[in-house]
Each structure stands twice: as C-alpha cells, then as structure tokens.
Write a protein that holds these residues in place. Structure first.
Motif, PDB file in Angstrom:
ATOM      1  N   SER A  36       8.816 -29.059 -32.332  1.00 11.68           N
ATOM      2  CA  SER A  36      10.256 -29.271 -32.460  1.00 11.68           C
ATOM      3  C   SER A  36      10.977 -28.454 -31.413  1.00 11.68           C
ATOM      4  CB  SER A  36      10.743 -28.828 -33.840  1.00 11.68           C
ATOM      5  OG  SER A  36      10.093 -29.545 -34.857  1.00 11.68           O
ATOM      6  N   VAL A  37      12.086 -29.012 -30.909  1.00  9.17           N
ATOM      7  CA  VAL A  37      12.986 -28.258 -30.043  1.00  9.17           C
ATOM      8  C   VAL A  37      14.170 -27.838 -30.908  1.00  9.17           C
ATOM      9  CG1 VAL A  37      14.510 -28.343 -28.044  1.00  9.17           C
ATOM     10  CG2 VAL A  37      12.274 -29.434 -27.934  1.00  9.17           C
ATOM     11  N   LEU A  38      14.477 -26.561 -30.864  1.00  9.67           N
ATOM     12  CA  LEU A  38      15.599 -26.025 -31.628  1.00  9.67           C
ATOM     13  C   LEU A  38      16.563 -25.344 -30.681  1.00  9.67           C
ATOM     14  CD1 LEU A  38      12.824 -25.541 -33.473  1.00  9.67           C
ATOM     15  CD2 LEU A  38      14.547 -24.791 -35.058  1.00  9.67           C
ATOM     16  N   GLY A  39      17.837 -25.563 -30.899  1.00 16.06           N
ATOM     17  CA  GLY A  39      18.877 -24.867 -30.164  1.00 16.06           C
ATOM     18  C   GLY A  39      19.626 -23.952 -31.111  1.00 16.06           C
ATOM     19  N   LEU A  40      19.930 -22.757 -30.644  1.00 22.15           N
ATOM     20  CA  LEU A  40      20.726 -21.800 -31.425  1.00 22.15           C
ATOM     21  C   LEU A  40      21.819 -21.232 -30.531  1.00 22.15           C
ATOM     22  CD1 LEU A  40      18.072 -19.617 -33.326  1.00 22.15           C
ATOM     23  CD2 LEU A  40      19.553 -21.375 -34.282  1.00 22.15           C
ATOM     24  N   ALA A  41      23.054 -21.299 -30.994  1.00 20.80           N
ATOM     25  CA  ALA A  41      24.159 -20.671 -30.271  1.00 20.80           C
ATOM     26  C   ALA A  41      24.055 -19.153 -30.429  1.00 20.80           C
ATOM     27  CB  ALA A  41      25.486 -21.168 -30.825  1.00 20.80           C
ATOM     28  N   GLN A  42      24.644 -18.438 -29.506  1.00 28.41           N
ATOM     29  CA  GLN A  42      24.620 -16.977 -29.568  1.00 28.41           C
ATOM     30  C   GLN A  42      25.067 -16.494 -30.944  1.00 28.41           C
ATOM     31  OE1 GLN A  42      26.962 -15.048 -26.567  1.00 28.41           O
ATOM     32  NE2 GLN A  42      26.512 -13.017 -27.343  1.00 28.41           N
ATOM     33  N   ALA A  92      19.506 -15.882 -32.373  1.00 27.76           N
ATOM     34  CA  ALA A  92      19.731 -16.026 -30.941  1.00 27.76           C
ATOM     35  C   ALA A  92      20.642 -14.903 -30.454  1.00 27.76           C
ATOM     36  CB  ALA A  92      20.369 -17.375 -30.631  1.00 27.76           C
ATOM     37  N   THR A  93      20.203 -14.172 -29.444  1.00 27.25           N
ATOM     38  CA  THR A  93      21.038 -13.120 -28.879  1.00 27.25           C
ATOM     39  C   THR A  93      21.962 -13.674 -27.795  1.00 27.25           C
ATOM     40  OG1 THR A  93      19.273 -12.461 -27.362  1.00 27.25           O
ATOM     41  CG2 THR A  93      19.398 -11.301 -29.458  1.00 27.25           C
ATOM     42  N   VAL A  94      21.630 -14.830 -27.239  1.00 25.91           N
ATOM     43  CA  VAL A  94      22.479 -15.621 -26.335  1.00 25.91           C
ATOM     44  C   VAL A  94      22.218 -17.088 -26.680  1.00 25.91           C
ATOM     45  CG1 VAL A  94      22.440 -13.892 -24.475  1.00 25.91           C
ATOM     46  CG2 VAL A  94      20.752 -15.727 -24.485  1.00 25.91           C
ATOM     47  N   ASP A  95      23.021 -18.011 -26.151  1.00 34.65           N
ATOM     48  CA  ASP A  95      22.739 -19.426 -26.371  1.00 34.65           C
ATOM     49  C   ASP A  95      21.298 -19.709 -25.944  1.00 34.65           C
ATOM     50  OD1 ASP A  95      25.348 -19.748 -27.195  1.00 34.65           O
ATOM     51  OD2 ASP A  95      26.010 -20.771 -25.374  1.00 34.65           O
ATOM     52  N   SER A  96      20.527 -20.344 -26.818  1.00 36.93           N
ATOM     53  CA  SER A  96      19.083 -20.462 -26.600  1.00 36.93           C
ATOM     54  C   SER A  96      18.539 -21.797 -27.078  1.00 36.93           C
ATOM     55  CB  SER A  96      18.349 -19.351 -27.367  1.00 36.93           C
ATOM     56  OG  SER A  96      18.789 -18.075 -26.976  1.00 36.93           O
ATOM     57  N   ALA A  97      17.371 -22.138 -26.528  1.00 36.01           N
ATOM     58  CA  ALA A  97      16.579 -23.268 -27.019  1.00 36.01           C
ATOM     59  C   ALA A  97      15.121 -22.836 -26.985  1.00 36.01           C
ATOM     60  CB  ALA A  97      16.785 -24.512 -26.165  1.00 36.01           C
TER      61      ALA A  97
END
Length: 106
Positions: A36-42, A92-97
């Motif tokens: 899975s690809v996950l995105g997390l905002a900061q 997430a410490t910064v916008d991340s995927a």
C-alpha cells in the motif's frame, strides 16, 4: 504495473487536503502479500495498531516516525525498515508518502 513516483505525488497531495491528513491505497495484492502507498500530511498520525506477521516500510518522500512501546524508528526519504513486532503508531514529521509491505499470513 504502477508508477510509484506518480503515486507518491498523488498521495502526498491527497493527504494535504484530507480531513485527517492521510490517504492510502492498496496498490498490489498477491496472496498474503499486500503493498500500500500511504500519504501523511505533516503532523498527521496513524493511531496505534497491530503489526502484520511480517512487514516493511520504505519512505518514498518525507520523514516519518514509527512509535512502538520499546522504540521509535525515525525514517527519511529512501530509508527502509522492517515493522516492529508490536503495536505501533506512525507520525509524519513533514508531508510524507511511504510504501507499506505486509504479509498477512505466514
């Protein structure tokens, strides 16, 4: 076949506008294997959850922390780590995927 660079951008963008700061998609499934690809905002957090029997995380962009009872694993772009064998959360410490690889049955 999936374009990981395009998915990375898509899920970083989607998490930034999502109400809880996260987005995800199962991109590959083969028997017990799941990717899975996950995105997390900061600052967004995936709350504490159980680990699969086996798994890894590859940070595609940004920086995350995997927080378990016994340790915190800090990862940045390009870093790969196995998942801890305990309940954990992800922040997430910064916008991340990241690419989550999980084996659901051994």
């Amino acid at each position: 076949m999936r374009d990981i660079a395009a998915l990375t951008q898509e899920y970083v963008d989607a998490s930034s506008s999502a109400p809880h700061g996260r987005s995800a998609e199962l991109v590959l499934q083969d028997g017990p294997l799941r990717q899975s690809v996950l995105g997390l905002a900061q600052g967004a957090v995936l709350s504490e959850h159980d680990s699969p029997p086996a798994g890894s995380v590859l940070v595609l962009r940004g920086a995350i922390e995997i927080v378990g009872a016994s340790e915190t694993i800090a990862l940045e772009t390009g870093m790969l780590s196995e998942l801890p064998r305990e309940r954990h959360s992800v922040r997430a410490t910064v916008d991340s995927a990241f690419l989550l690889t999980a084996v659901t049955d051994i």
